[in-house]
Design a protein around this motif. Structure first.
Motif, PDB file in Angstrom:
ATOM      1  N   LYS A 211       0.841  -1.210   0.000  1.00  0.00           N
ATOM      2  CA  LYS A 211       0.000   0.000   0.000  1.00  0.00           C
ATOM      3  C   LYS A 211       0.871   1.252   0.000  1.00  0.00           C
ATOM      4  O   LYS A 211       0.581   2.224  -0.703  1.00  0.00           O
ATOM      5  CB  LYS A 211      -0.915   0.003   1.235  1.00  0.00           C
ATOM      6  CG  LYS A 211      -2.180  -0.815   1.073  1.00  0.00           C
ATOM      7  CD  LYS A 211      -3.064  -0.666   2.319  1.00  0.00           C
ATOM      8  CE  LYS A 211      -4.342  -1.475   2.155  1.00  0.00           C
ATOM      9  NZ  LYS A 211      -5.173  -1.410   3.386  1.00  0.00           N
ATOM     10  N   GLN A 212       1.953   1.223   0.808  1.00  0.00           N
ATOM     11  CA  GLN A 212       2.864   2.368   0.848  1.00  0.00           C
ATOM     12  C   GLN A 212       3.485   2.600  -0.525  1.00  0.00           C
ATOM     13  O   GLN A 212       3.503   3.716  -1.043  1.00  0.00           O
ATOM     14  CB  GLN A 212       3.979   2.136   1.873  1.00  0.00           C
ATOM     15  CG  GLN A 212       3.583   2.415   3.300  1.00  0.00           C
ATOM     16  CD  GLN A 212       4.748   2.254   4.259  1.00  0.00           C
ATOM     17  OE1 GLN A 212       4.760   1.314   5.042  1.00  0.00           O
ATOM     18  NE2 GLN A 212       5.699   3.145   4.200  1.00  0.00           N
ATOM     19  N   ALA A 213       4.032   1.521  -1.109  1.00  0.00           N
ATOM     20  CA  ALA A 213       4.668   1.642  -2.418  1.00  0.00           C
ATOM     21  C   ALA A 213       3.676   2.139  -3.466  1.00  0.00           C
ATOM     22  O   ALA A 213       3.975   3.046  -4.257  1.00  0.00           O
ATOM     23  CB  ALA A 213       5.253   0.298  -2.835  1.00  0.00           C
ATOM     24  N   GLY A 214       2.471   1.557  -3.463  1.00  0.00           N
ATOM     25  CA  GLY A 214       1.461   1.944  -4.439  1.00  0.00           C
ATOM     26  C   GLY A 214       1.017   3.392  -4.283  1.00  0.00           C
ATOM     27  O   GLY A 214       0.773   4.088  -5.270  1.00  0.00           O
ATOM     28  N   ARG A 215       0.939   3.841  -3.025  1.00  0.00           N
ATOM     29  CA  ARG A 215       0.530   5.230  -2.780  1.00  0.00           C
ATOM     30  C   ARG A 215       1.573   6.208  -3.345  1.00  0.00           C
ATOM     31  O   ARG A 215       1.228   7.192  -4.003  1.00  0.00           O
ATOM     32  CB  ARG A 215       0.328   5.471  -1.291  1.00  0.00           C
ATOM     33  CG  ARG A 215      -0.168   6.871  -0.955  1.00  0.00           C
ATOM     34  CD  ARG A 215      -0.724   6.952   0.457  1.00  0.00           C
ATOM     35  NE  ARG A 215       0.215   6.492   1.468  1.00  0.00           N
ATOM     36  CZ  ARG A 215       0.066   5.385   2.190  1.00  0.00           C
ATOM     37  NH1 ARG A 215      -0.981   4.618   1.998  1.00  0.00           N
ATOM     38  NH2 ARG A 215       0.966   5.034   3.087  1.00  0.00           N
ATOM     39  N   HIS A 216       2.866   5.917  -3.111  1.00  0.00           N
ATOM     40  CA  HIS A 216       3.917   6.820  -3.608  1.00  0.00           C
ATOM     41  C   HIS A 216       3.944   6.830  -5.140  1.00  0.00           C
ATOM     42  O   HIS A 216       4.067   7.887  -5.763  1.00  0.00           O
ATOM     43  CB  HIS A 216       5.281   6.388  -3.082  1.00  0.00           C
ATOM     44  CG  HIS A 216       5.366   6.357  -1.584  1.00  0.00           C
ATOM     45  ND1 HIS A 216       4.659   7.218  -0.783  1.00  0.00           N
ATOM     46  CD2 HIS A 216       6.081   5.546  -0.741  1.00  0.00           C
ATOM     47  CE1 HIS A 216       4.925   6.954   0.490  1.00  0.00           C
ATOM     48  NE2 HIS A 216       5.778   5.957   0.537  1.00  0.00           N
ATOM     49  N   LEU A 217       3.857   5.651  -5.737  1.00  0.00           N
ATOM     50  CA  LEU A 217       3.874   5.572  -7.196  1.00  0.00           C
ATOM     51  C   LEU A 217       2.635   6.245  -7.791  1.00  0.00           C
ATOM     52  O   LEU A 217       2.706   6.906  -8.828  1.00  0.00           O
ATOM     53  CB  LEU A 217       3.954   4.109  -7.645  1.00  0.00           C
ATOM     54  CG  LEU A 217       5.264   3.392  -7.310  1.00  0.00           C
ATOM     55  CD1 LEU A 217       5.122   1.884  -7.509  1.00  0.00           C
ATOM     56  CD2 LEU A 217       6.404   3.934  -8.175  1.00  0.00           C
ATOM     57  N   GLY A 218       1.500   6.078  -7.129  1.00  0.00           N
ATOM     58  CA  GLY A 218       0.276   6.733  -7.579  1.00  0.00           C
ATOM     59  C   GLY A 218       0.388   8.248  -7.487  1.00  0.00           C
ATOM     60  O   GLY A 218      -0.076   8.978  -8.373  1.00  0.00           O
ATOM     61  N   ASP A 219       1.031   8.734  -6.408  1.00  0.00           N
ATOM     62  CA  ASP A 219       1.244  10.179  -6.276  1.00  0.00           C
ATOM     63  C   ASP A 219       2.115  10.696  -7.424  1.00  0.00           C
ATOM     64  O   ASP A 219       1.858  11.774  -7.974  1.00  0.00           O
ATOM     65  CB  ASP A 219       1.933  10.494  -4.941  1.00  0.00           C
ATOM     66  CG  ASP A 219       0.986  10.342  -3.750  1.00  0.00           C
ATOM     67  OD1 ASP A 219      -0.239  10.284  -3.965  1.00  0.00           O
ATOM     68  OD2 ASP A 219       1.490  10.271  -2.615  1.00  0.00           O
TER      69      ASP A 219
END
Length: 305
Positions: free
Chosen positions: A210-218
């Motif tokens: 979730k952390q990785a996906g949130r940063h990449l999504g940002d």
């Protein structure tokens, strides 16, 4: 410039394209690498949880090997190594009695760590010792219109006092300065200075992804074409784990993640094949054309694979 070079264990195991691309750019920058092939894993904070003295001894051993060379300083290409080794060095340098205990162990291998070695990540060395003007003068293929999101990871930006980050050395801005020197466009986004989630991937994989996906999504929401990181562990969580992050977050990310030497190498004129970009899970060719300059948003042309 001659440096004692500590590539770290991840760059020679899970991400060999990082170690390989560093070897490719070094001669183009007139950096002579004296590889510390007998160096020890930094422990990444994990060994220290079980034995602080063992972690400090392993890193003191690597420092001692570096001090046996005629290198200008010790250089690494891993933010996690930088953070873990800086913490160990601070403890060793602050206590002569403790340092003597560690050195007694090292003496079995004929090694001694002397206080005060300078250990820098490639990012710091390029900005502070090589110089951005000199780097800019060596660019052969500018990153024209390439929108690059910097991702520092946490080990190289916290804690600020231990890592020497202040107004004189704003090391938490160096990735942006370097991207601009290579001709690229810096894309700032919310997660650029946050943890990638790798340290918790074995304990809570869902939270990690979730952390990785949130940063990449940002980064994607900010219209970045790619992300660049000085940390191979961050690269593992952001690239290798990206398909899993897409499932957890429920969105297509398709965000290429480059190692720092790869981004530098592209601007210096090396081909994507030379830099091992074909090893990545998310292939940068989907968004970037490599023909005469590195330009985003072009889907055709000779990409040098």
């Amino acid at each position: 410039m001659k440096v004692a070079y500590w590539p770290g264990c991840v760059s020679r195991g899970f991400t060999p394209e990082l170690h390989g691309s560093m070897a490719k750019i070094a001669p183009l920058l007139d950096i002579e690498l004296i590889e510390l092939d007998r160096g020890s894993c930094c422990g990444a904070g994990v060994i220290a949880e079980h034995s602080q003295e063992l972690a400090d001894t392993l890193n003191a051993r690597t420092f001692a090997l570096a001090q046996q060379t005629d290198g200008h300083m010790m250089m690494n290409i891993c933010s996690t190594c930088q953070g873990a080794q800086t913490e160990c060095q601070e403890r060793l340098d602050a206590n002569a009695e403790y340092r003597a205990i560690v050195n007694e162990t090292l003496s079995e291998d004929g090694l001694t760590y002397e206080k005060g070695i300078t250990n820098k990540n490639l990012l710091w060395l390029l900005v502070e010792d090589f110089g951005l003007d000199e780097l800019r003068s060596r660019v052969k293929r500018p990153l024209t219109n390439l929108r690059v999101g910097p991702f520092y990871g946490c080990y190289i930006v916290r804690p600020e006092d231990r890592l020497g980050i202040d107004h004189v050395k704003p090391r938490d801005t160096y990735l942006s300065l370097l991207i601009e020197a290579l001709g690229g466009t810096v894309i700032e986004y919310a997660g650029m200075h946050k943890c990638c989630g790798f340290p918790i991937v074995t304990m809570n994989k869902e939270a990690s992804l979730k952390q990785a996906g949130r940063h990449l999504g940002d980064a994607k929401d900010a219209d970045a074409d790619c992300v660049v990181t000085p940390c191979p562990l961050c690269h593992l969580n952001l690239d290798l784990q990206q398909p899993g992050a897409e499932k957890i977050t429920g969105r297509v990310l398709d965000m290429p993640v480059l190692h720092l030497p790869q981004l530098v190498g592209l601007a210096l004129g090396l081909s994507p094949k030379d830099l091992g970009l074909g090893r990545h899970v998310v292939k940068p060719t989907s968004v970037i054309d490599w023909s005469s300059s590195v330009v985003a948003g072009v889907g055709a042309g000779d990409r040098g694979w």
